[in-house]
Write a protein that holds these residues in place. Structure first.
Motif, mmCIF file in Angstrom:
data_model
loop_
_atom_site.group_PDB
_atom_site.id
_atom_site.type_symbol
_atom_site.label_atom_id
_atom_site.label_comp_id
_atom_site.label_asym_id
_atom_site.label_seq_id
_atom_site.Cartn_x
_atom_site.Cartn_y
_atom_site.Cartn_z
ATOM 1 N N GLU A 244 0.923 -1.148 0.063
ATOM 2 C CA GLU A 244 -0.039 -0.001 -0.056
ATOM 3 C C GLU A 244 0.852 1.166 -0.004
ATOM 4 N N ARG B 14 0.512 4.960 1.476
ATOM 5 C CA ARG B 14 -0.120 6.061 2.485
ATOM 6 C C ARG B 14 0.209 7.331 2.596
ATOM 7 N N ASN C 244 -5.939 10.896 6.552
ATOM 8 C CA ASN C 244 -5.001 10.108 5.867
ATOM 9 C C ASN C 244 -5.571 9.245 4.847
ATOM 10 N N ARG D 237 -4.985 5.777 2.423
ATOM 11 C CA ARG D 237 -4.017 4.506 1.661
ATOM 12 C C ARG D 237 -4.925 3.770 0.684
#
Length: 333
Positions: A121, A123, A149, A151
Motif C-alpha cells: 500500500e 499511504r 490520511n 491509503r
C-alpha cells in the motif's frame, strides 16, 4: 543532499541506517520510522535497501579508499546484468569474492523486495495546517485536508475496483475509465462507489459525511440490512455506523469543500457547528460561557490563517466578547 533524496547506496553506507538494520538499535528504529512517515513515497526504497543490507551483511562494507568505485561496479552490474569474466590470478579473485557475493545478494534482495513490496500500500498523512494534493495511479486527484490520511494499493489491476481507505477529510476528483472500472472509497461507516465524479468526504466525529458536487455516487452503509443510497449533486448524507443515525439534505457543495482554498465558508450554521469545524481544521478549542450562544447562527467566511475574523464578526453581531485562555484555546462570553 538530504536523506529525502538518498539512493540505495546512500542508505547502505549511512551509519544510522546500518545500526538500525544490523544491530536493531531502538533509537535508530524510531528515527527511520519517523522518516517513513515524512516520506511515504520512499518507503519501498527504504525497505529494498534494508533487505539488501540484511543479505549482504556487515562484513561486505567497502573500504573508504575504494567504496565509491566498488559501489559503482556493483550497481552497474545490477543495472546491465552483464556477465563478468575475472582474471585467473588468485589474489584478484580473493579480493573481489566478497563483492561478487554482495552483487549476488543485492540481485536476490531486489527480486525478493519486488515480490514482497511491489504491491504494498501507499499511504499519505497530513498534520494540522497541512493540505496535500495526491495524484492516483489512474490520474484521479485527491485533495487531503489537515489531520487526515489515505491509503491504497501501489498499483491497480484493470479488472479490479480502484479502492481508497480514508480517515479524516478529502475531496475527490475521479476520472472515468473506458472499461467503467469502479472507484470505491471506504470509511468506517460507508463504502462510496463512483464511476467519475467530484465529492467531499469527512469521517470525523464518529460518522461519515458525504457531499456530492458532480456526477453520481452510490453509498453502501455499513449496517444491518441497509439499502444502498444513490446520491445526486447537492446531496449531503451523514451516517454513523455506531449509532445508525442517518440524515440526508440538499446543501451548497462548495461550502463544504471550501477548506481547499484555506478558508471555511458557512451559511446559517450554528455557532456550535462553526466551533466544531474550527477545531477540526485549525486545532483550536473554543469554550462557550453560555451554551445558549451555540444555537445562534453564523453566515460568513473564516480564513484558516486568521481566526480573529470570526471573533470580530461575533462581537459585532451578537455583542459577545472573546478572550484567549491558552495557546490554542478561547472563551466566548
Amino acid at each position: 543532499m538530504t536523506s529525502r533524496d538518498f539512493s540505495t547506496e546512500d542508505f547502505l553506507q549511512h551509519p544510522g541506517f546500518r545500526k538500525w538494520v544490523l544491530e536493531e538499535d531502538a533509537t535508530e528504529a524510531a528515527f527511520w520510522a519517523d522518516w517513513v512517515r515524512q516520506h511515504p513515497d520512499r518507503q519501498g526504497d527504504l525497505l529494498k535497501a534494508k533487505e539488501m543490507l540484511l543479505l549482504i551483511g556487515s562484513e561486505h562494507t567497502p573500504a573508504a579508499t575504494d567504496e565509491a568505485a566498488t559501489w559503482s561496479r556493483i550497481l552497474d552490474t545490477i543495472g546491465s546484468a552483464r556477465v563478468i569474466t575475472l582474471p585467473r590470478k588468485r589474489s584478484f579473485i580473493r579480493r573481489w569474492m566478497p563483492y561478487a557475493a554482495a552483487v549476488a545478494g543485492i540481485v536476490a534482495a531486489a527480486y525478493l523486495v519486488q515480490l514482497n513490496y511491489g504491491n504494498k500500500e501507499v499511504r499519505y498523512d497530513t498534520v494540522m495546517g497541512e493540505l496535500r494534493t495526491i495524484e492516483l495511479p489512474d490520474h484521479s486527484v485527491i485533495k487531503l485536508n489537515v489531520n487526515s490520511n489515505i491509503r491504497y494499493a501501489k498499483s491497480w489491476d484493470k479488472d479490479q475496483p480502484r479502492e481508497i481507505w480514508l480517515e479524516g477529510e478529502a475531496f475527490f476528483s475521479v476520472t472515468h475509465q473506458l472499461n467503467s472500472q469502479p472507484f470505491i472509497v471506504h470509511t468506517n461507516d460507508v463504502d462510496i462507489r463512483v464511476l467519475g465524479t467530484e465529492f467531499n468526504v469527512n469521517t470525523r466525529r464518529v460518522q461519515t459525511q458525504v457531499v456530492l458536487a458532480k456526477g453520481k455516487v452510490q453509498l453502501k452503509l455499513n449496517g444491518p440490512e441497509a439499502e444502498p443510497i444513490t446520491m445526486k449533486p447537492g446531496d449531503m448524507i451523514v451516517y454513523s455506523a455506531a449509532t445508525a443515525a442517518l440524515t440526508n439534505k440538499q446543501v451548497d457543495p462548495e461550502a463544504y469543500a471550501s477548506w481547499r482554498s484555506k478558508e471555511l465558508r458557512f451559511n446559517e450554521a450554528t455557532i456550535t457547528e462553526v466551533i466544531r469545524s474550527l477545531q477540526d481544521n485549525m486545532g483550536i478549542t473554543v469554550e462557550l460561557a453560555d451554551t445558549a450562544i451555540g444555537s445562534q447562527t453564523f453566515t460568513g467566511t473564516i480564513p484558516l490563517d486568521n481566526i480573529e475574523v470570526f471573533f470580530r464578526t461575533l462581537s459585532r453581531s451578537f455583542d459577545l466578547q472573546t478572550e484567549q485562555t491558552g495557546t490554542k484555546t478561547y472563551r466566548i462570553k
